[in-house]
Design a protein around this motif. Structure first.
Motif, PDB file in Angstrom:
ATOM      1  N   VAL A 269       0.859  -1.188   0.000  1.00 53.99           N
ATOM      2  CA  VAL A 269       0.000   0.000   0.000  1.00 53.99           C
ATOM      3  C   VAL A 269       0.891   1.233   0.000  1.00 53.99           C
ATOM      4  CG1 VAL A 269      -1.800   1.252   1.265  1.00 53.99           C
ATOM      5  CG2 VAL A 269      -1.798  -1.253   1.242  1.00 53.99           C
TER       6      VAL A 269
ATOM      7  N   ASN B 125       0.053   4.559   0.163  1.00 53.32           N
ATOM      8  CA  ASN B 125      -0.356   5.722   0.935  1.00 53.32           C
ATOM      9  C   ASN B 125      -0.280   5.418   2.430  1.00 53.32           C
ATOM     10  OD1 ASN B 125      -1.999   7.649   2.328  1.00 53.32           O
ATOM     11  ND2 ASN B 125      -3.051   8.134   0.418  1.00 53.32           N
TER      12      ASN B 125
ATOM     13  N   GLU C  12      -1.452   6.965   4.966  1.00 52.06           N
ATOM     14  CA  GLU C  12      -2.745   7.138   5.643  1.00 52.06           C
ATOM     15  C   GLU C  12      -3.635   5.915   5.457  1.00 52.06           C
ATOM     16  OE1 GLU C  12      -3.917   9.476   7.838  1.00 52.06           O
ATOM     17  OE2 GLU C  12      -1.812  10.056   7.803  1.00 52.06           O
ATOM     18  N   HIS C  13      -3.546   5.306   4.293  1.00 57.27           N
ATOM     19  CA  HIS C  13      -4.310   4.089   4.049  1.00 57.27           C
ATOM     20  C   HIS C  13      -3.790   2.958   4.929  1.00 57.27           C
ATOM     21  CE1 HIS C  13      -5.616   5.429  -0.261  1.00 57.27           C
ATOM     22  NE2 HIS C  13      -5.951   6.299   0.674  1.00 57.27           N
TER      23      HIS C  13
ATOM     24  N   THR D  51      -5.151   3.465   8.361  1.00 55.44           N
ATOM     25  CA  THR D  51      -6.573   3.130   8.432  1.00 55.44           C
ATOM     26  C   THR D  51      -6.774   1.615   8.405  1.00 55.44           C
ATOM     27  OG1 THR D  51      -7.156   5.215   7.366  1.00 55.44           O
ATOM     28  CG2 THR D  51      -8.815   3.461   7.324  1.00 55.44           C
ATOM     29  N   ILE D  52      -6.058   0.932   7.529  1.00 55.01           N
ATOM     30  CA  ILE D  52      -6.187  -0.526   7.443  1.00 55.01           C
ATOM     31  C   ILE D  52      -5.714  -1.172   8.745  1.00 55.01           C
ATOM     32  CG2 ILE D  52      -5.407  -2.603   6.241  1.00 55.01           C
ATOM     33  CD1 ILE D  52      -7.530  -0.915   4.717  1.00 55.01           C
TER      34      ILE D  52
ATOM     35  N   THR E 107      -8.721  -1.747   1.193  1.00 54.71           N
ATOM     36  CA  THR E 107      -7.588  -1.051   0.592  1.00 54.71           C
ATOM     37  C   THR E 107      -7.943  -0.548  -0.801  1.00 54.71           C
ATOM     38  OG1 THR E 107      -6.101  -2.508   1.837  1.00 54.71           O
ATOM     39  CG2 THR E 107      -5.146  -1.278   0.001  1.00 54.71           C
TER      40      THR E 107
ATOM     41  N   LEU F  56     -10.179   2.523  -0.508  1.00 50.19           N
ATOM     42  CA  LEU F  56      -9.445   3.743  -0.144  1.00 50.19           C
ATOM     43  C   LEU F  56      -8.691   4.308  -1.350  1.00 50.19           C
ATOM     44  CD1 LEU F  56      -8.095   2.681   3.365  1.00 50.19           C
ATOM     45  CD2 LEU F  56      -9.937   4.317   2.875  1.00 50.19           C
ATOM     46  N   THR F  57      -8.103   3.429  -2.150  1.00 50.07           N
ATOM     47  CA  THR F  57      -7.405   3.860  -3.366  1.00 50.07           C
ATOM     48  C   THR F  57      -8.406   4.449  -4.361  1.00 50.07           C
ATOM     49  OG1 THR F  57      -5.734   2.154  -3.021  1.00 50.07           O
ATOM     50  CG2 THR F  57      -5.894   3.075  -5.247  1.00 50.07           C
TER      51      THR F  57
ATOM     52  N   ASP G 118      -9.268   7.899  -3.370  1.00 50.42           N
ATOM     53  CA  ASP G 118      -8.179   8.804  -3.758  1.00 50.42           C
ATOM     54  C   ASP G 118      -8.350   9.291  -5.189  1.00 50.42           C
ATOM     55  OD1 ASP G 118      -6.638   9.103  -1.504  1.00 50.42           O
ATOM     56  OD2 ASP G 118      -5.105   7.652  -2.113  1.00 50.42           O
TER      57      ASP G 118
ATOM     58  N   THR H  56     -11.139  11.378   0.694  1.00 56.00           N
ATOM     59  CA  THR H  56     -10.563  10.546   1.746  1.00 56.00           C
ATOM     60  C   THR H  56     -11.724   9.805   2.398  1.00 56.00           C
ATOM     61  OG1 THR H  56     -10.830  12.241   3.436  1.00 56.00           O
ATOM     62  CG2 THR H  56      -8.735  12.240   2.193  1.00 56.00           C
ATOM     63  N   LEU H  57     -11.409   8.906   3.278  1.00 54.97           N
ATOM     64  CA  LEU H  57     -12.482   8.221   4.000  1.00 54.97           C
ATOM     65  C   LEU H  57     -13.298   9.235   4.795  1.00 54.97           C
ATOM     66  CD1 LEU H  57     -13.772   5.493   4.585  1.00 54.97           C
ATOM     67  CD2 LEU H  57     -12.124   5.190   6.442  1.00 54.97           C
TER      68      LEU H  57
END
Length: 152
Positions: free
Chosen positions: A32, A34, A36-37, A40-41, A78, A81-82, A85, A90-91
């Motif tokens: 991943v 990012n 931030e991702h 979050t994950i 994941t 979230l991508t 983007d 964002t979430l």
């Protein structure tokens, strides 16, 4: 060997499928891009995925299918979230129109696997709690009659 040691009480009993998931996760997170991702994950896995796996292991056996489903939940989270983007979201800024677009663009399998993540995200205030998830489609196949199902 480990199974014998766990059965005899020398080692603390652990579920091999939970261990397998925990070995898989770092490789997935490394893929991943990012940060931030990744964060979050990790939160999703820590607060939703692993507790659910552990609870399942206490109730009954975890199967390869359960493990596959769990990994797919993380993979689809994941992917989502991508996807956000690419929509310049964002979430945290995810809107109902984003949820609706994801559901419209993806097959039922993807929708079902993402549902746990979105539910967790709303409950944990990672995104708006006012988002609405479309109802899950529950499809039941007609019972298979013996002559039709049997192959010669």
């Amino acid at each position: 060997m480990f199974d014998l040691l766990m059965a005899s009480g020398v080692l603390l009993a652990v579920d091999k499928y939970i261990c397998s998931f925990q070995r898989w996760l770092p490789g997935h997170l490394a893929s991943v891009g990012n940060p931030e991702h990744v964060k979050t994950i990790r939160l999703f896995v820590t607060w939703r995925v692993l507790p659910a796996l552990r609870a399942r292991a206490e109730r009954s056996n975890i199967t390869p299918g359960v493990l596959r489903n769990t990994a797919e939940q993380v993979t689809y989270a994941t992917t989502f979230l991508t996807w956000l983007d690419k929509r310049d979201r964002t979430l945290d800024s995810c809107r109902q129109s984003d949820i609706d677009a994801w559901y419209a663009q993806n097959a039922e399998h993807a929708r079902q696997r993402l549902r746990a993540f979105l539910t967790w995200a709303m409950r944990s205030r990672q995104c708006s709690r006012s988002l609405s998830l479309p109802a899950m489609k529950i499809s039941r196949r007609a019972p298979c009659s013996a002559p039709r199902c049997m192959r010669t």
